[in-house]
Scaffold this motif. Sequence first.
Motif, PDB file in Angstrom:
ATOM      1  N   ILE A 160       0.839  -1.203   0.000  1.00  0.00           N
ATOM      2  CA  ILE A 160       0.000   0.000   0.000  1.00  0.00           C
ATOM      3  C   ILE A 160       0.871   1.249   0.000  1.00  0.00           C
ATOM      4  CG2 ILE A 160      -1.695   1.351   1.274  1.00  0.00           C
ATOM      5  CD1 ILE A 160      -2.895  -1.231   2.289  1.00  0.00           C
ATOM      6  N   ARG A 161       0.711   2.063  -1.038  1.00  0.00           N
ATOM      7  CA  ARG A 161       1.439   3.335  -1.119  1.00  0.00           C
ATOM      8  C   ARG A 161       0.681   4.396  -0.330  1.00  0.00           C
ATOM      9  NH1 ARG A 161       5.493   3.991  -4.844  1.00  0.00           N
ATOM     10  NH2 ARG A 161       5.977   2.099  -6.034  1.00  0.00           N
ATOM     11  N   PRO A 162       1.399   5.146   0.516  1.00  0.00           N
ATOM     12  CA  PRO A 162       0.714   6.139   1.341  1.00  0.00           C
ATOM     13  C   PRO A 162       0.435   7.456   0.622  1.00  0.00           C
ATOM     14  CG  PRO A 162       3.046   6.094   1.884  1.00  0.00           C
ATOM     15  CD  PRO A 162       2.824   5.007   0.869  1.00  0.00           C
ATOM     16  N   LEU A 164       1.337   9.736  -3.522  1.00  0.00           N
ATOM     17  CA  LEU A 164       1.752   9.578  -4.919  1.00  0.00           C
ATOM     18  C   LEU A 164       3.241   9.286  -5.035  1.00  0.00           C
ATOM     19  CD1 LEU A 164      -0.338  12.334  -6.740  1.00  0.00           C
ATOM     20  CD2 LEU A 164      -0.606   9.854  -6.921  1.00  0.00           C
ATOM     21  N   LEU A 165       4.071   9.913  -4.217  1.00  0.00           N
ATOM     22  CA  LEU A 165       5.512   9.667  -4.262  1.00  0.00           C
ATOM     23  C   LEU A 165       6.006   8.860  -3.072  1.00  0.00           C
ATOM     24  CD1 LEU A 165       6.988  13.059  -5.545  1.00  0.00           C
ATOM     25  CD2 LEU A 165       6.661  10.928  -6.807  1.00  0.00           C
ATOM     26  N   GLY A 166       5.100   8.499  -2.167  1.00  0.00           N
ATOM     27  CA  GLY A 166       5.507   7.733  -1.000  1.00  0.00           C
ATOM     28  C   GLY A 166       5.679   6.255  -1.317  1.00  0.00           C
ATOM     29  N   ARG A 167       6.595   5.626  -0.618  1.00  0.00           N
ATOM     30  CA  ARG A 167       6.842   4.198  -0.818  1.00  0.00           C
ATOM     31  C   ARG A 167       6.130   3.390   0.259  1.00  0.00           C
ATOM     32  NH1 ARG A 167      10.570   2.761  -4.285  1.00  0.00           N
ATOM     33  NH2 ARG A 167      11.009   0.785  -3.260  1.00  0.00           N
ATOM     34  N   PRO A 168       5.678   2.198  -0.092  1.00  0.00           N
ATOM     35  CA  PRO A 168       5.139   1.305   0.948  1.00  0.00           C
ATOM     36  C   PRO A 168       6.267   0.813   1.841  1.00  0.00           C
ATOM     37  CG  PRO A 168       5.229   0.184  -1.165  1.00  0.00           C
ATOM     38  CD  PRO A 168       5.633   1.604  -1.423  1.00  0.00           C
ATOM     39  N   GLY A 169       5.953  -0.063   2.771  1.00  0.00           N
ATOM     40  CA  GLY A 169       6.983  -0.618   3.635  1.00  0.00           C
ATOM     41  C   GLY A 169       7.984  -1.443   2.848  1.00  0.00           C
ATOM     42  N   VAL A 170       9.156  -1.571   3.395  1.00  0.00           N
ATOM     43  CA  VAL A 170      10.238  -2.312   2.733  1.00  0.00           C
ATOM     44  C   VAL A 170      10.676  -3.450   3.636  1.00  0.00           C
ATOM     45  CG1 VAL A 170      12.593  -2.204   1.838  1.00  0.00           C
ATOM     46  CG2 VAL A 170      11.029  -0.275   1.472  1.00  0.00           C
ATOM     47  N   LEU A 171      10.600  -4.655   3.120  1.00  0.00           N
ATOM     48  CA  LEU A 171      11.086  -5.835   3.830  1.00  0.00           C
ATOM     49  C   LEU A 171      11.720  -6.748   2.789  1.00  0.00           C
ATOM     50  CD1 LEU A 171      11.302  -7.369   6.491  1.00  0.00           C
ATOM     51  CD2 LEU A 171       9.080  -8.407   6.002  1.00  0.00           C
ATOM     52  N   THR A 253      -7.282  -3.052  -0.541  1.00  0.00           N
ATOM     53  CA  THR A 253      -6.431  -1.880  -0.706  1.00  0.00           C
ATOM     54  C   THR A 253      -5.043  -2.264  -1.200  1.00  0.00           C
ATOM     55  OG1 THR A 253      -7.636  -0.821   1.104  1.00  0.00           O
ATOM     56  CG2 THR A 253      -5.573   0.207   0.432  1.00  0.00           C
ATOM     57  N   ALA A 254      -4.469  -3.336  -0.668  1.00  0.00           N
ATOM     58  CA  ALA A 254      -3.152  -3.784  -1.119  1.00  0.00           C
ATOM     59  C   ALA A 254      -3.205  -4.241  -2.574  1.00  0.00           C
ATOM     60  CB  ALA A 254      -2.645  -4.912  -0.231  1.00  0.00           C
ATOM     61  N   PHE A 255      -4.245  -4.992  -2.919  1.00  0.00           N
ATOM     62  CA  PHE A 255      -4.411  -5.466  -4.296  1.00  0.00           C
ATOM     63  C   PHE A 255      -4.544  -4.283  -5.255  1.00  0.00           C
ATOM     64  CE2 PHE A 255      -7.270  -6.996  -7.723  1.00  0.00           C
ATOM     65  CZ  PHE A 255      -6.492  -8.030  -8.236  1.00  0.00           C
ATOM     66  N   ASN A 256      -5.382  -3.312  -4.904  1.00  0.00           N
ATOM     67  CA  ASN A 256      -5.572  -2.143  -5.773  1.00  0.00           C
ATOM     68  C   ASN A 256      -4.291  -1.326  -5.915  1.00  0.00           C
ATOM     69  OD1 ASN A 256      -8.266  -2.749  -6.185  1.00  0.00           O
ATOM     70  ND2 ASN A 256      -8.986  -1.427  -4.525  1.00  0.00           N
ATOM     71  N   SER A 257      -3.580  -1.141  -4.821  1.00  0.00           N
ATOM     72  CA  SER A 257      -2.358  -0.350  -4.871  1.00  0.00           C
ATOM     73  C   SER A 257      -1.325  -1.009  -5.778  1.00  0.00           C
ATOM     74  CB  SER A 257      -1.790  -0.173  -3.460  1.00  0.00           C
ATOM     75  OG  SER A 257      -0.682   0.686  -3.460  1.00  0.00           O
ATOM     76  N   PHE A 258      -1.222  -2.338  -5.712  1.00  0.00           N
ATOM     77  CA  PHE A 258      -0.299  -3.065  -6.581  1.00  0.00           C
ATOM     78  C   PHE A 258      -0.711  -2.919  -8.050  1.00  0.00           C
ATOM     79  CE2 PHE A 258       1.190  -6.885  -8.767  1.00  0.00           C
ATOM     80  CZ  PHE A 258       2.528  -6.925  -8.393  1.00  0.00           C
ATOM     81  N   LEU A 259      -2.005  -3.050  -8.333  1.00  0.00           N
ATOM     82  CA  LEU A 259      -2.481  -2.899  -9.713  1.00  0.00           C
ATOM     83  C   LEU A 259      -2.181  -1.499 -10.248  1.00  0.00           C
ATOM     84  CD1 LEU A 259      -6.034  -4.543  -9.652  1.00  0.00           C
ATOM     85  CD2 LEU A 259      -3.931  -5.528 -10.567  1.00  0.00           C
TER      86      LEU A 259
END
Length: 331
Positions: A160-162, A164-171, A253-259
Amino acid sequence: MPSTAAPAGSERPVQPGLISVIIPTFRRYEDLRRAAASSVAQTHPDVEVLVVADGPDPLASEAVRGLGPRLQYFELPHNAGPAAARNFGVQHSRGEWLTFLDDDDTMLPERLARQFAELNPAEPHCMSACRMIYRHGNREDVWPARPLAPGEDLGDYLLIRPSLLGRPGVLSLQSLVMHYSVVRNAPLTDHADHEDWAWLLEAWNYADARVRFLWEPLVTYTIATESTTRSRRANWQDSLDWAMRYRGWLSHTAFNSFLASKVALKAKRAGSWSGLRQVFRLLRGNHPRLLDLLFFFGICLVPNSVAHGAWKRSLRASSSPAEPTPASRSL
């Protein structure tokens, strides 16, 4: 979601306290030597390093020659992909604990000692993750900006991107030190793309793995921002297939953000308007956020060079990320 986990395989000898570093490699000889050298130089006293060439490669063998008794070199009989090389390394390792390193990444000398201090054999499902130094161009930035929050879903954290230019979590897989039983219960699987995210989701769901963050940057992770093959830039159909395969483990929300980000961006790079239409139909029927729609239509409208520049800017971390509270460090 996948129907079944991969077979666990037979038990292998386990040496308590030993950490096995597994480095799959494919024709990056100078980088490989740096990665292997950083691994054998770890201050943790009990370390073995297994370099697994993805197919016969005498130059890879030569690249790691002379690095000392901690290192073992193996070759697969033919090119089979990074998952096969990593699983081969697991099968031939002896460590109670495992970590994976790509052949163009390096570790700080104290990395394994610091993370080993966070591990507990009584909690084999709990993996230790460190922060990463992202090296791209002439910059170095530290990620993630925040750890997993207590009770936060892994798919939400990763995808999930927070903004337009923000990155989701990184693992990243390379940031983890894990008990061997986690990989026994969720072996690495081969994918056309997003293989690290796939394994994380499978470990989370099949092996009940969880993550405890050590809030220190201990691994240097190389990103080739200008490479035309980086992250398989235009294979949108592979990314869409991945999303559909793991949809059962992803929130709407995660699925949509990835799409709206990964799949749409690749379709745009490929010049596939049919792919973009397919992404929009899936988004429209899945209750997207306004942010997802803005991201999608922005990708459709801006030139690829502008989108690429925005992606590069998103790699820049804030200069002083907040120190997480103890309660937010682990799940």
